[in-house]
Design a protein around this motif. Structure first.
Motif, PDB file in Angstrom:
ATOM      1  N   GLU A 138      -3.321  -5.960   7.257  1.00 33.45           N
ATOM      2  CA  GLU A 138      -3.237  -6.763   5.977  1.00 33.45           C
ATOM      3  C   GLU A 138      -4.318  -7.426   5.590  1.00 33.45           C
ATOM      4  OE1 GLU A 138      -0.311 -11.904   5.999  1.00 33.45           O
ATOM      5  OE2 GLU A 138      -0.286  -9.628   7.561  1.00 33.45           O
ATOM      6  N   GLN A 177       1.337  -1.298   4.864  1.00 36.92           N
ATOM      7  CA  GLN A 177       1.651  -1.061   5.878  1.00 36.92           C
ATOM      8  C   GLN A 177       2.216  -0.117   6.130  1.00 36.92           C
ATOM      9  OE1 GLN A 177       2.652  -5.118   6.424  1.00 36.92           O
ATOM     10  NE2 GLN A 177       0.480  -6.066   7.335  1.00 36.92           N
ATOM     11  N   PRO A 192       0.782  -5.718   0.401  1.00 37.40           N
ATOM     12  CA  PRO A 192       0.339  -5.887   2.170  1.00 37.40           C
ATOM     13  C   PRO A 192       1.305  -4.336   2.612  1.00 37.40           C
ATOM     14  CG  PRO A 192      -0.354  -7.338   1.828  1.00 37.40           C
ATOM     15  CD  PRO A 192       0.949  -7.524   0.753  1.00 37.40           C
ATOM     16  N   ASN A 193       2.615  -4.941   2.247  1.00 38.84           N
ATOM     17  CA  ASN A 193       3.613  -4.544   3.185  1.00 38.84           C
ATOM     18  C   ASN A 193       3.812  -2.953   2.886  1.00 38.84           C
ATOM     19  OD1 ASN A 193       7.052  -3.980   3.630  1.00 38.84           O
ATOM     20  ND2 ASN A 193       6.194  -4.810   5.433  1.00 38.84           N
TER      21      ASN A 193
END
Length: 422
Positions: A393, A319, A315-316
């Motif tokens: 996320e 992001q 997810p990072n």
């Protein structure tokens, strides 16, 4: 393996070829056209017959050159121009041939953490193009409406009274197109106003005529005759442009819904009667299940992320691509956090920012999260960025698992993580 570095331009491209054993072996320039690109591909395949073993590094991820290289089967690796600039030397002198050589060395360095470009499919590419055009059209609408409002305040106050809070309404814009000045509107008869309303399919033509007469009767400050004559053409032009933008955006919104769900919507419930999965964007229904994402915002977010969610390992990574993940800077005794990354997809970042704001009235936990950030001293935009980071996320987990968003499930998991009763 063959490494290729390209410093691209509009009319020509500087190219550098290299191998792992010998480094950069040759440099040349090609024209931007079918013959030049064909020459590049032919010379590359002559040195390395396997297209999968040809790695191309250049400073863009879009354009006809990139598409031609992908169609040839080459591994295209886009890089940030700052990465090339940092390797130019102490003087950092800009030179096209030198930049091509640096890109070639980056292509040969397999230890460099550079990701190969995963191109959009036909549906994703169209969705991204429409979403970006719609976003630009929205900016043009705001600019034209602000300029039109300023002109009407000085020469045409009756139009502002008639429009109220919705100056961009099609009926008001068509009225300004036909009667671009207040004296011209005052000369129109009631029959003309009723016929105009009926031609525009207004629901209550007589009521519309009464509203126009009431707006003309409202007392106001005197206006300059020369200014009224000078601004009439500009008001008509702005009305025509806004009507064209309105029609284009409505058509784009309809097409966005078709691409997300695989078919046109119909009926009062605006559902797709016979969806075609082959013509739908992968995960389009998942995007639309999130609070705050309508057809336009969902299409903008989905078009920028693309069909292949697997390109984001965590997810990072997603992001960071959207510029929502904060960046920590630590050096010696200094420790501070940069609000957002400078190198990110700004189209996706702006869409996520709007998504987070729209979710405040449609999601209970999102409003609670925002209020908590405000209570701790964060500014409005900082709280919205943090909320957008959290939404990305959740979106990544839903897309990787192939499940639609469920508010109740997320609230239960969130309460469990926070260690409190649901």
């Amino acid at each position: 393996m063959l490494g290729i570095g390209i410093d691209w331009a509009e009319e020509f491209h500087d190219v550098a070829f290299g191998t792992v054993e010998k480094g950069v072996i040759e440099q040349f320039r090609i024209e931007h056209g079918p013959s030049g690109v064909a020459t590049l591909i032919e010379r590359a395949l002559r040195l390395e017959p396997d297209p999968a073993e040809i790695r191309v590094v250049l400073e863009t991820r879009h354009g006809l050159l990139v598409e031609a290289l992908i169609d040839a089967g080459f591994a295209v690796v886009p890089v940030n121009p700052d990465l090339v600039a940092r390797r130019r030397g102490p003087a950092r002198k800009k030179d096209d041939a030198e930049d091509a050589r640096i890109c070639c060395l980056l292509a040969l360095d397999r230890h460099a953490m550079l990701k190969t470009l995963i191109p959009h499919g036909d549906i994703g590419g169209e969705l991204r193009a429409i979403g970006r055009d719609d976003e630009r059209a929205a900016r043009d609408q705001r600019r034209l409406l602000n300029r039109l409002r300023a002109d009407l305040q000085t020469t045409y106050p009756a139009a502002l009274t008639l429009a109220g809070s919705d100056l961009g309404a099609p009926t008001v814009l068509r009225l300004l197109e036909r009667w671009p000045s207040q004296p011209e509107l005052a000369e129109a008869s009631r029959e003309d106003l009723v016929a105009f309303a009926r031609a525009g399919r207004h629901g209550w033509p007589d009521r519309f005529a009464d509203q126009v007469e009431h707006a003309l009767a409202v007392p106001g400050l005197p206006t300059r005759d020369y200014l009224v004559r000078a601004k009439a053409a500009g008001i008509r032009l702005a009305a025509v442009q806004l009507l064209a933008l309105h029609d284009a955006r409505r058509g784009w919104e309809k097409r966005m819904a078709e691409l997300l769900l695989g078919g046109p919507r119909s009926g009062r419930d605006h559902t797709v009667k016979e969806p075609d999965p082959g013509k739908a964007f992968p995960g389009g229904d998942i995007y639309l299940s999130f609070p705050g994402l309508g057809d336009r915002l969902a299409a903008r977010v989905a078009g920028e992320i693309g069909e292949h969610i697997a390109q984001f390992d965590t997810p990072n990574a997603q992001q960071c691509y959207a510029g929502r993940a904060p960046v920590t800077r630590r050096s010696g005794k200094n420790d501070f956090v940069v609000a957002r990354r400078l190198a990110h997809n700004r189209y996706l970042g702006d869409a996520v920012h709007q998504w987070a704001f729209c979710s405040l009235t449609r999601s209970g936990w999102a409003r609670e999260f925002y209020d908590t950030k405000i209570t701790t001293g964060k500014s409005h935009h900082a709280a919205i960025r943090a909320l957008g980071n959290r939404w990305l996320e959740i979106l990544w987990h839903c897309l990787t698992k192939g499940v639609a968003y469920d508010e109740n499930i997320h609230v239960t998991n969130r309460n469990r993580a926070l260690g409190r009763a649901a």
